[in-house]
Design a protein around this motif. Structure first.
Motif, PDB file in Angstrom:
ATOM      1  N   GLN A  82       0.854  -1.181   0.000  1.00  0.00           N
ATOM      2  CA  GLN A  82       0.000   0.000   0.000  1.00  0.00           C
ATOM      3  C   GLN A  82       0.896   1.239   0.000  1.00  0.00           C
ATOM      4  N   VAL A  83       0.399   2.328  -0.574  1.00  0.00           N
ATOM      5  CA  VAL A  83       1.221   3.538  -0.640  1.00  0.00           C
ATOM      6  C   VAL A  83       0.348   4.762  -0.365  1.00  0.00           C
ATOM      7  N   THR A  84       0.950   5.773   0.222  1.00  0.00           N
ATOM      8  CA  THR A  84       0.275   7.055   0.465  1.00  0.00           C
ATOM      9  C   THR A  84       1.121   8.174  -0.106  1.00  0.00           C
ATOM     10  N   LEU A  85       0.505   8.984  -0.951  1.00  0.00           N
ATOM     11  CA  LEU A  85       1.166  10.143  -1.543  1.00  0.00           C
ATOM     12  C   LEU A  85       0.510  11.400  -0.979  1.00  0.00           C
ATOM     13  N   ARG A  86       1.305  12.455  -0.850  1.00  0.00           N
ATOM     14  CA  ARG A  86       0.816  13.668  -0.211  1.00  0.00           C
ATOM     15  C   ARG A  86       0.936  14.891  -1.103  1.00  0.00           C
ATOM     16  N   CYS A  87       0.040  15.834  -0.863  1.00  0.00           N
ATOM     17  CA  CYS A  87      -0.005  17.043  -1.696  1.00  0.00           C
ATOM     18  C   CYS A  87      -0.467  18.222  -0.860  1.00  0.00           C
ATOM     19  N   SER A  88       0.253  19.335  -1.005  1.00  0.00           N
ATOM     20  CA  SER A  88      -0.182  20.607  -0.416  1.00  0.00           C
ATOM     21  C   SER A  88      -0.515  21.559  -1.547  1.00  0.00           C
ATOM     22  N   LYS A 121      -1.524  25.006  -3.738  1.00  0.00           N
ATOM     23  CA  LYS A 121      -1.035  26.377  -3.839  1.00  0.00           C
ATOM     24  C   LYS A 121      -1.825  27.245  -2.861  1.00  0.00           C
ATOM     25  N   SER A 122      -1.157  28.223  -2.286  1.00  0.00           N
ATOM     26  CA  SER A 122      -1.799  29.120  -1.343  1.00  0.00           C
ATOM     27  C   SER A 122      -3.027  29.773  -1.977  1.00  0.00           C
ATOM     28  N   GLY A 123      -4.156  29.726  -1.267  1.00  0.00           N
ATOM     29  CA  GLY A 123      -5.391  30.316  -1.780  1.00  0.00           C
ATOM     30  C   GLY A 123      -6.291  29.329  -2.503  1.00  0.00           C
ATOM     31  N   HIS A 124      -5.784  28.157  -2.787  1.00  0.00           N
ATOM     32  CA  HIS A 124      -6.587  27.140  -3.467  1.00  0.00           C
ATOM     33  C   HIS A 124      -7.250  26.216  -2.455  1.00  0.00           C
ATOM     34  N   ASP A 125      -8.458  25.735  -2.803  1.00  0.00           N
ATOM     35  CA  ASP A 125      -9.202  24.896  -1.871  1.00  0.00           C
ATOM     36  C   ASP A 125      -9.585  23.538  -2.470  1.00  0.00           C
ATOM     37  N   THR A 126      -9.195  23.309  -3.689  1.00  0.00           N
ATOM     38  CA  THR A 126      -9.582  22.085  -4.400  1.00  0.00           C
ATOM     39  C   THR A 126      -8.336  21.356  -4.880  1.00  0.00           C
ATOM     40  N   VAL A 127      -8.336  20.048  -4.670  1.00  0.00           N
ATOM     41  CA  VAL A 127      -7.188  19.239  -5.080  1.00  0.00           C
ATOM     42  C   VAL A 127      -7.663  18.109  -5.994  1.00  0.00           C
ATOM     43  N   SER A 128      -6.978  17.956  -7.100  1.00  0.00           N
ATOM     44  CA  SER A 128      -7.258  16.869  -8.029  1.00  0.00           C
ATOM     45  C   SER A 128      -6.016  16.008  -8.172  1.00  0.00           C
ATOM     46  N   TRP A 129      -6.228  14.714  -8.371  1.00  0.00           N
ATOM     47  CA  TRP A 129      -5.124  13.772  -8.562  1.00  0.00           C
ATOM     48  C   TRP A 129      -5.210  13.154  -9.945  1.00  0.00           C
ATOM     49  N   TYR A 130      -4.029  12.971 -10.546  1.00  0.00           N
ATOM     50  CA  TYR A 130      -3.932  12.380 -11.876  1.00  0.00           C
ATOM     51  C   TYR A 130      -2.868  11.292 -11.874  1.00  0.00           C
ATOM     52  N   GLN A 131      -3.103  10.296 -12.714  1.00  0.00           N
ATOM     53  CA  GLN A 131      -2.094   9.275 -12.976  1.00  0.00           C
ATOM     54  C   GLN A 131      -1.572   9.473 -14.395  1.00  0.00           C
ATOM     55  N   GLY A 172       0.893  -2.398 -12.936  1.00  0.00           N
ATOM     56  CA  GLY A 172       0.325  -1.356 -13.782  1.00  0.00           C
ATOM     57  C   GLY A 172       0.102  -0.032 -13.080  1.00  0.00           C
ATOM     58  N   ASP A 173       0.295  -0.010 -11.768  1.00  0.00           N
ATOM     59  CA  ASP A 173       0.154   1.250 -11.026  1.00  0.00           C
ATOM     60  C   ASP A 173       1.421   2.096 -11.124  1.00  0.00           C
ATOM     61  N   SER A 174       2.457   1.549 -11.714  1.00  0.00           N
ATOM     62  CA  SER A 174       3.690   2.314 -11.902  1.00  0.00           C
ATOM     63  C   SER A 174       3.405   3.509 -12.808  1.00  0.00           C
ATOM     64  N   ALA A 175       3.668   4.695 -12.313  1.00  0.00           N
ATOM     65  CA  ALA A 175       3.324   5.908 -13.070  1.00  0.00           C
ATOM     66  C   ALA A 175       3.811   7.125 -12.296  1.00  0.00           C
ATOM     67  N   LEU A 176       3.651   8.282 -12.948  1.00  0.00           N
ATOM     68  CA  LEU A 176       3.859   9.564 -12.278  1.00  0.00           C
ATOM     69  C   LEU A 176       2.490  10.019 -11.765  1.00  0.00           C
ATOM     70  N   TYR A 177       2.402  10.327 -10.490  1.00  0.00           N
ATOM     71  CA  TYR A 177       1.140  10.777  -9.905  1.00  0.00           C
ATOM     72  C   TYR A 177       1.237  12.283  -9.669  1.00  0.00           C
ATOM     73  N   LEU A 178       0.351  12.986 -10.329  1.00  0.00           N
ATOM     74  CA  LEU A 178       0.347  14.443 -10.279  1.00  0.00           C
ATOM     75  C   LEU A 178      -0.803  14.943  -9.419  1.00  0.00           C
ATOM     76  N   CYS A 179      -0.498  15.946  -8.643  1.00  0.00           N
ATOM     77  CA  CYS A 179      -1.506  16.635  -7.864  1.00  0.00           C
ATOM     78  C   CYS A 179      -1.685  18.022  -8.487  1.00  0.00           C
ATOM     79  N   ALA A 180      -2.913  18.465  -8.572  1.00  0.00           N
ATOM     80  CA  ALA A 180      -3.196  19.797  -9.101  1.00  0.00           C
ATOM     81  C   ALA A 180      -4.164  20.501  -8.170  1.00  0.00           C
TER      82      ALA A 180
END
Lengths: 114, 112
Positions: free
Chosen positions: A18-24, A26-36, A84-92
């Motif tokens: 199992q894995v946990t990735l973290r994201c903070s 940008k200042s002033g933003h309230d919505t977070v999206s995750w992409y593979q 198949g979960d090997s990838a770059l995980y992007l937070c926006a």
């Protein structure tokens, strides 16, 4: 003004873990999206969080789950890892009421599954 | 749902010349937004340009401009006076109902 920050930068796991990735956001933003983003492909939407709730979800199995905290930061959890979960995980991050405004991306977490 | 298609996996341009990257999209919505993002080897996605679908005027940002053909559902990116720093993956993206849909990308090589 800090942009979107993600941790860790790189992670190596084995199948079934199992894995946990973290994201903070940008200042002033309230919505977070995750992409593979698989190698050589465009980002695929996983899910989006606003007000600590999952608001939208892409075509990903329940092994992918997330959480948003009161300070708007977010975690992406993946259970029972597959090769198949090997990838770059992007937070926006973005501002929920900023309709049509661009998302700001972090540098991503490179997840490698052995 | 919205789909975005980039049919050029890779393109090359000579430094100081002009190149156009193609993108087509499909949506049933009338209100949407389109974007071009750049992803250099450093991995971070950087916004290049944004277009609002209800605006007929094509967006321009310095050396970057778009040709937005709404009826044809086409959204191409023109880079003028190409620079070495423009070398990157370029992704076309559509936005609708708080979701972004990305194309598969075009790798742009810039030759000195």
């Amino acid at each position: 003004d800090a942009g979107v920050t993600q941790s860790p930068t790189h992670l190596i796991k084995t199948r079934g873990q199992q894995v946990t990735l973290r994201c903070s956001p940008k200042s002033g933003h309230d919505t977070v999206s995750w992409y593979q983003q698989a190698l050589g492909q465009g980002p695929q939407f996983i899910f989006q969080y606003y007000e600590e709730e999952e608001r939208q979800r892409g075509n990903f199995p329940d092994r992918f789950s997330g959480h948003q905290f009161p300070n708007y930061s977010s975690e992406l959890n993946v259970n029972a890892l597959l090769l198949g979960d090997s990838a770059l995980y992007l937070c926006a991050s973005s501002f929920w009421k900023g309709v049509g405004q661009p998302q700001h991306f972090g540098d991503g977490t490179r997840l490698s599954i052995l | 749902a919205q789909t975005v298609t980039q049919s050029q996996p890779e393109m090359s341009v000579q430094e100081a010349e002009t190149v156009t990257l193609s993108c087509t999209y499909d949506t049933s919505e009338s209100d949407y937004y389109l974007f071009w993002y750049k992803q250099p080897p450093s991995r971070q996605m950087i916004l290049v340009i944004r277009q609002e679908a209800y605006k007929q005027q094509n967006a321009t940002e310095n050396r970057f401009s778009v040709n937005f053909q709404k009826a044809a559902k086409s959204f191409s990116l023109k880079i003028s006076d190409s620079q070495l720093g423009d070398a990157a993956m370029y992704f076309c993206a559509g936005y609708n109902f708080n979701k972004f849909y990305f194309g598969s990308g075009t790798k742009l090589n810039v030759k000195p």
